[in-house]
Design an enzyme around this catalytic site. Structure first.
Site, PDB file in Angstrom:
ATOM      1  CB  SER A 199      -0.959  -0.032   1.185  1.00  0.00           C
ATOM      2  OG  SER A 199      -1.875   1.006   1.086  1.00  0.00           O
ATOM      3  CG  HIS A 200       0.694   3.700   3.482  1.00  0.00           C
ATOM      4  ND1 HIS A 200      -0.101   2.635   3.818  1.00  0.00           N
ATOM      5  CD2 HIS A 200       1.406   4.003   4.576  1.00  0.00           C
ATOM      6  CE1 HIS A 200       0.114   2.313   5.088  1.00  0.00           C
ATOM      7  NE2 HIS A 200       1.029   3.133   5.578  1.00  0.00           N
ATOM      8  CG  ASP A 221      -2.909   3.963  -1.278  1.00  0.00           C
ATOM      9  OD1 ASP A 221      -3.711   3.817  -2.218  1.00  0.00           O
ATOM     10  OD2 ASP A 221      -2.848   3.184  -0.309  1.00  0.00           O
ATOM     11  CG  ASP A 225      -3.251  -0.501  -1.922  1.00  0.00           C
ATOM     12  OD1 ASP A 225      -3.028   0.672  -1.561  1.00  0.00           O
ATOM     13  OD2 ASP A 225      -3.910  -1.308  -1.234  1.00  0.00           O
ATOM     14  CG  ASP A 235      -6.338   1.008  -0.391  1.00  0.00           C
ATOM     15  OD1 ASP A 235      -5.426   1.850  -0.446  1.00  0.00           O
ATOM     16  OD2 ASP A 235      -6.297  -0.004   0.342  1.00  0.00           O
ATOM     17  NE  ARG A 236      -3.688   4.462   3.096  1.00  0.00           N
ATOM     18  CZ  ARG A 236      -2.982   4.687   4.179  1.00  0.00           C
ATOM     19  NH1 ARG A 236      -2.522   5.889   4.439  1.00  0.00           N
ATOM     20  NH2 ARG A 236      -2.711   3.708   5.010  1.00  0.00           N
ATOM     21  CE  LYS A 286      -7.335   2.352   2.867  1.00  0.00           C
ATOM     22  NZ  LYS A 286      -6.933   1.081   3.475  1.00  0.00           N
TER      23      LYS A 286
END
Ligand code: VG1
Ligand code: CO
Length: 543
Positions: free
Chosen positions: A113-114, A277, A279, A281-282, A376
């Site tokens: 992710s991030h 981000d 992946d 989702d943000r 998300k």
């Protein structure tokens, strides 16, 4: 091609965190490390023989290698079919959608992710269940238990599969389908939002900038914003997914998305700016000269969702993680719908969404989503904002001013203290927990404390209980300070301090956030002796 059973020994550090297993790439590169975890996932599941698995990742370093391992292990373990995003690419929300669309048994999402990517940075594997959402705690607990006893894994002895061209190929008895990572997701977005209204707004001169941060949303954002909505080429910044994200942290906050922030604060700023981000989702939302906190964004989206076709019938409920500000609570109250407060991490929203108890969910860490998937979704949040702007024909600044004038304002910030020695972070939290019973009635720089506890959650759908989800200290004016340790880091510990102060509609709604929160920041220091335990006199990141 033959199935091999390979002897192995357990690794003691494969406990999934807030969102899957995240480790340094070098840890994942140890012989058998990824294989052990993947086999432990398969071993803790039942009934997938003959079923479909979805596999994809955010394109970071090691993505392609681990996809090959997963394919050969899925074939050896009895899956019938695996769907893979072309080039190994799938954003987290797109993977969630593909699982649902194809009634897959589950999915493996390869991402940290991030967290930064590259040979010296981070990698991750997350298992999602058949509803498209992250595995709930009882599944991740079973996976972890299996990692501690595993003694062998099964893998097909076969050549690598071509994952770069769309099409169907055979791997042992299993079919591998390489699919367009974007198409089905973009179709879903067209169903939820009024694309023609957004297209007309853009054609009328509305300008936007979307920073993909050299991560997975590049292809999604180009397809949706530039191709389908007609925004000019170049609207998407950093739109090519790179294995090391161009040496940046793909974390859409004011520190790491600085390029976008500076552009949005410049005199000739676009009307609307956003970032996502690693992946996808943000989402970070910045209007022209107007940063929107993720907690406020959740509240605004919930209050205005009915303006988008997919949500015209209204919301069933809103869910937010405990550290997320109470701004959404006021919207739920006004709409007369329930508000659920869950622990941090998207896995806690799945049951509420499945049960039709909540429609929109969000977290202070720049995550918002709805019942369209079980993750998300960054691009979704941006589209909902654009739909709202197109329907209300006004600016982000005006929407925020109107929102605060209606509901009051939850001043909010998160202070992160990164890379603390783990034993110091644990000692800080232990001391805080020990002090909880003595806090109510005490007074410090934040005012008088009315309650202090360690957040525990009982899932209303299955009554499962999750404890120790963060220490919260509440003050008599409704302000609060929350302390918890991150569950996504790969180096030492990260302390997160969440600070919130509510000002009603008759109060000062135009303060600088740092001024509004200064007494509570001092109170956090008094409560937890952050400087003493961490040796840091200021946070590494403020968001
Ligand atoms: C962080 C965020 C949390 C989020 C999680 C996964 O967890 O605070 O809100 O759900 O990352 O998001 P933690 O345990 O580090 O606070 V992502 O986009 O990294 O999958
Ligand atoms: Co993410």
């Amino acid at each position: 091609m033959s199935i091999q059973t390979v002897k192995t020994t357990p690794f003691s550090d494969q406990k999934p965190g807030t969102s899957g297993l995240r480790k340094k790439v070098r840890v994942f590169q140890q012989p058998h490390y990824a294989e052990n975890f993947v086999q432990s996932v398969f071993d803790s599941l039942e009934g997938f023989a003959g079923q479909t698995l979805v596999v994809g990742g955010d394109g970071r370093y090691l993505n392609r290698e681990v996809i090959q391992i997963v394919l050969k292990m899925a074939a050896a373990n009895g899956f019938d079919r695996v769907l893979v995003g072309q080039g190994g690419i799938l954003s987290t929300p797109a993977a969630s959608h593909l699982i649902r669309l194809n009634s897959a048994f589950g999915g493996l999402i390869l991402s940290a992710s991030h967290n930064p990517g590259g040979p010296d940075e981070d990698f991750g594997i997350k298992y999602n269940v058949g509803n498209g959402g992250p595995a709930p705690e009882k599944v991740t607990d079973a996976i972890h238990a299996r990692t501690l006893t595993i003694d062998s894994y099964r893998i097909l002895d076969a050549a690598d599969v071509d994952i770069d061209s769309i099409g169907t190929r055979q791997l042992g008895d299993m079919v591998v389908e390489i699919v367009d990572p974007v198409a089905a997701y973009a179709e879903l977005m067209e169903q939820l939002f009024d694309f023609s209204a957004i297209r007309a707004m853009i054609a009328g001169g509305f300008t936007l900038a979307f920073d993909s941060m050299s991560a997975v949303t590049g292809p999604y954002a180009v397809e949706v914003f530039e191709k389908r909505l007609g925004a000019p080429a170049g609207t998407v910044m950093n739109g090519t997914p790179l294995p090391d994200f161009g040496h940046h942290h793909p974390d859409p906050n004011l520190v790491h998305a600085r390029e976008l922030y500076d552009r949005m604060m410049a005199p000739e700023a676009p009307d609307f700016g956003a970032a996502s981000d690693g992946d996808g989702d943000r989402n970070l939302i910045i209007g022209r000269h107007c940063y929107v906190t993720p907690s406020d964004s959740l509240a605004v989206l919930a209050a205005n969702a009915h303006l988008a076709p997919g949500y015209r019938q209204g919301l069933k409920g809103i869910a937010r993680s405990m550290p997320t500000s109470g701004a959404a609570d006021r919207v739920a109250e006004k709409l007369g719908i329930p508000l659920y407060e869950t622990p941090t991490g998207w896995k806690f929203f799945g049951n509420l969404l499945d049960a039709g108890m909540a429609t929109i969910c969000g977290e202070e860490s720049a995550g918002t989503g709805s019942d369209h998937v079980r993750e998300k979704d960054g691009v979704w949040a941006v589209l909902l904002w654009l739909n709202i702007l197109a329907a209300r024909r006004t600016s982000v600044v005006a929407i925020m001013a109107d929102h605060w004038a209606t509901y009051g304002r939850n001043y909010y910030a998160r202070h992160d203290y990164e890379a603390i020695a783990t034993n110091n972070a644990d000692a800080l939290m232990a001391a805080l927990r020990d002090s909880l019973t003595s806090l109510p009635g005490a007074t410090n720089s934040g005012g008088t404390i009315t309650a202090a506890d360690d957040f525990a959650y009982t899932d209303p759908t299955d009554q499962s209980v999750s404890r120790n989800q963060g220490v919260r200290v509440l003050f008599d004016d409704g302000s609060r300070v929350v302390f918890r340790l991150s569950g996504t880091g790969t180096e030492g510990a990260t302390l997160r301090v969440y600070i919130e102060r509510y000002v009603g509609t008759d109060g000062d709604l135009a303060m600088e956030t740092s001024d509004a929160l200064a007494p509570l920041v001092a109170a956090a220091q008094e409560l937890a002796d952050i400087a003493g335990y961490t040796g840091m006199d200021r946070p590494s990141v403020i968001t």
